[in-house]
Scaffold this motif. Structure first.
Motif, PDB file in Angstrom:
ATOM      1  N   GLU A 138       1.366 -10.065  -6.081  1.00  0.00           N
ATOM      2  CA  GLU A 138       0.307  -9.071  -5.855  1.00  0.00           C
ATOM      3  C   GLU A 138       0.741  -7.681  -6.328  1.00  0.00           C
ATOM      4  OE1 GLU A 138      -2.750  -9.629  -5.105  1.00  0.00           O
ATOM      5  OE2 GLU A 138      -2.527 -11.739  -4.579  1.00  0.00           O
ATOM      6  N   ALA A 139       2.004  -7.336  -6.088  1.00  0.00           N
ATOM      7  CA  ALA A 139       2.503  -6.035  -6.539  1.00  0.00           C
ATOM      8  C   ALA A 139       2.509  -5.962  -8.064  1.00  0.00           C
ATOM      9  CB  ALA A 139       3.909  -5.799  -5.989  1.00  0.00           C
ATOM     10  N   GLY A 140       2.911  -7.048  -8.704  1.00  0.00           N
ATOM     11  CA  GLY A 140       2.921  -7.089 -10.162  1.00  0.00           C
ATOM     12  C   GLY A 140       1.532  -6.888 -10.754  1.00  0.00           C
ATOM     13  N   ALA A 145       6.367   4.144  -5.474  1.00  0.00           N
ATOM     14  CA  ALA A 145       7.726   3.720  -5.133  1.00  0.00           C
ATOM     15  C   ALA A 145       8.021   2.320  -5.643  1.00  0.00           C
ATOM     16  CB  ALA A 145       7.897   3.747  -3.609  1.00  0.00           C
ATOM     17  N   ILE A 146       9.296   2.015  -5.713  1.00  0.00           N
ATOM     18  CA  ILE A 146       9.742   0.649  -5.953  1.00  0.00           C
ATOM     19  C   ILE A 146       9.480  -0.128  -4.665  1.00  0.00           C
ATOM     20  CG2 ILE A 146      11.782  -0.799  -6.296  1.00  0.00           C
ATOM     21  CD1 ILE A 146      13.027   1.559  -7.809  1.00  0.00           C
ATOM     22  N   LEU A 147       8.978  -1.338  -4.787  1.00  0.00           N
ATOM     23  CA  LEU A 147       8.792  -2.205  -3.630  1.00  0.00           C
ATOM     24  C   LEU A 147       9.942  -3.191  -3.597  1.00  0.00           C
ATOM     25  CD1 LEU A 147       7.070  -3.220  -1.240  1.00  0.00           C
ATOM     26  CD2 LEU A 147       5.882  -4.700  -2.896  1.00  0.00           C
ATOM     27  N   PHE A 158       0.831  -1.204   0.000  1.00  0.00           N
ATOM     28  CA  PHE A 158       0.000   0.000   0.000  1.00  0.00           C
ATOM     29  C   PHE A 158       0.865   1.255   0.000  1.00  0.00           C
ATOM     30  CE2 PHE A 158      -2.284   3.377   2.291  1.00  0.00           C
ATOM     31  CZ  PHE A 158      -3.380   3.518   1.452  1.00  0.00           C
ATOM     32  N   LEU A 159       1.897   1.278   0.826  1.00  0.00           N
ATOM     33  CA  LEU A 159       2.780   2.442   0.889  1.00  0.00           C
ATOM     34  C   LEU A 159       3.522   2.640  -0.435  1.00  0.00           C
ATOM     35  CD1 LEU A 159       3.771   4.741   2.709  1.00  0.00           C
ATOM     36  CD2 LEU A 159       5.576   3.197   3.527  1.00  0.00           C
ATOM     37  N   ALA A 160       3.932   1.542  -1.058  1.00  0.00           N
ATOM     38  CA  ALA A 160       4.595   1.647  -2.368  1.00  0.00           C
ATOM     39  C   ALA A 160       3.644   2.238  -3.404  1.00  0.00           C
ATOM     40  CB  ALA A 160       5.103   0.277  -2.816  1.00  0.00           C
ATOM     41  N   ILE A 161       2.382   1.828  -3.364  1.00  0.00           N
ATOM     42  CA  ILE A 161       1.384   2.373  -4.282  1.00  0.00           C
ATOM     43  C   ILE A 161       1.171   3.856  -3.997  1.00  0.00           C
ATOM     44  CG2 ILE A 161      -1.067   2.326  -4.917  1.00  0.00           C
ATOM     45  CD1 ILE A 161      -0.925  -0.770  -4.383  1.00  0.00           C
ATOM     46  N   LYS A 187       0.848  -3.323 -10.998  1.00  0.00           N
ATOM     47  CA  LYS A 187       1.824  -2.559 -11.798  1.00  0.00           C
ATOM     48  C   LYS A 187       2.833  -1.804 -10.939  1.00  0.00           C
ATOM     49  CE  LYS A 187      -0.452  -3.549 -15.649  1.00  0.00           C
ATOM     50  NZ  LYS A 187      -0.701  -4.940 -15.670  1.00  0.00           N
ATOM     51  N   VAL A 188       3.148  -2.354  -9.763  1.00  0.00           N
ATOM     52  CA  VAL A 188       4.161  -1.768  -8.889  1.00  0.00           C
ATOM     53  C   VAL A 188       5.516  -2.338  -9.301  1.00  0.00           C
ATOM     54  CG1 VAL A 188       4.996  -1.624  -6.500  1.00  0.00           C
ATOM     55  CG2 VAL A 188       2.547  -1.440  -6.975  1.00  0.00           C
TER      56      VAL A 188
END
Length: 170
Positions: free
Chosen positions: A108-110, A96-98, A89-92, A113-114
């Motif tokens: 889940e990040a992929g 930011a890059i996670l 959530f913070l990366a979104i 589109k993180v």
């Protein structure tokens, strides 16, 4: 490079490898959440991490009620823990890059589109930017693996070969 958000496994691996200081030499604005930081349980790891928190280099965000509600709406039906959800959530939120090694979190990040990177990418960056020498990267990678990090053996071996060649070329 943009902002980065770290999850617990990356923080712990960097602490175990003695590479937190090297990471911060890259000058990347780095965040995590209070939920993630609580997962750093070993006294030795906490000593390594806490100095960077106190220095303001590792910024620890506490999600407020509204953010937690948005997190629940944004990341509904996920098969990852609450702590990992907070990092995603913070990366979104920060675009930011996670930084994570957790497979489920990466998936889940992929989906969202993180930009996701892991420990091996961090080591590549440290070597490419001459923060650490290739020979030291090999030693640190082995230390991290010996500490129990779950890293892909083929990718680790490929880096060791590449860094060994780079060390002989210089």
């Amino acid at each position: 490079m943009k902002v980065a958000v770290k999850d617990a496994c990356v923080l712990i691996d960097l602490a175990n490898g003695g590479l937190l200081e090297a990471w911060f030499q890259l000058g990347v604005e780095t965040f995590t959440t209070d939920l993630v930081i609580r997962q750093v349980r070993s006294e030795e790891q906490w000593r390594a991490v806490s100095g960077f928190v106190e220095a303001g280099l590792l910024r620890v965000e506490t999600l407020n009620g509204a953010q937690i509600e948005r997190m629940g709406q944004t990341l509904d039906n996920m098969r990852i823990g609450f702590e990992d959800q907070s990092a995603l959530f913070l990366a979104i939120e920060r675009d930011a890059i996670l930084l994570t090694g957790d497979r489920r979190l990466r998936i889940e990040a992929g989906k969202r589109k993180v930009d996701v990177r892991g420990l091996l990418w961090i080591l590549d960056e440290l070597v490419a930017r001459s923060v650490i020498a290739p020979a030291l990267a090999i030693v640190k990678l082995q230390t991290i693996r010996d500490s129990g990090a779950r890293l892909p053996a083929k990718e680790c071996d490929a880096r060791v070969r590449r860094w060994t060649s780079a060390g002989h070329a210089s």
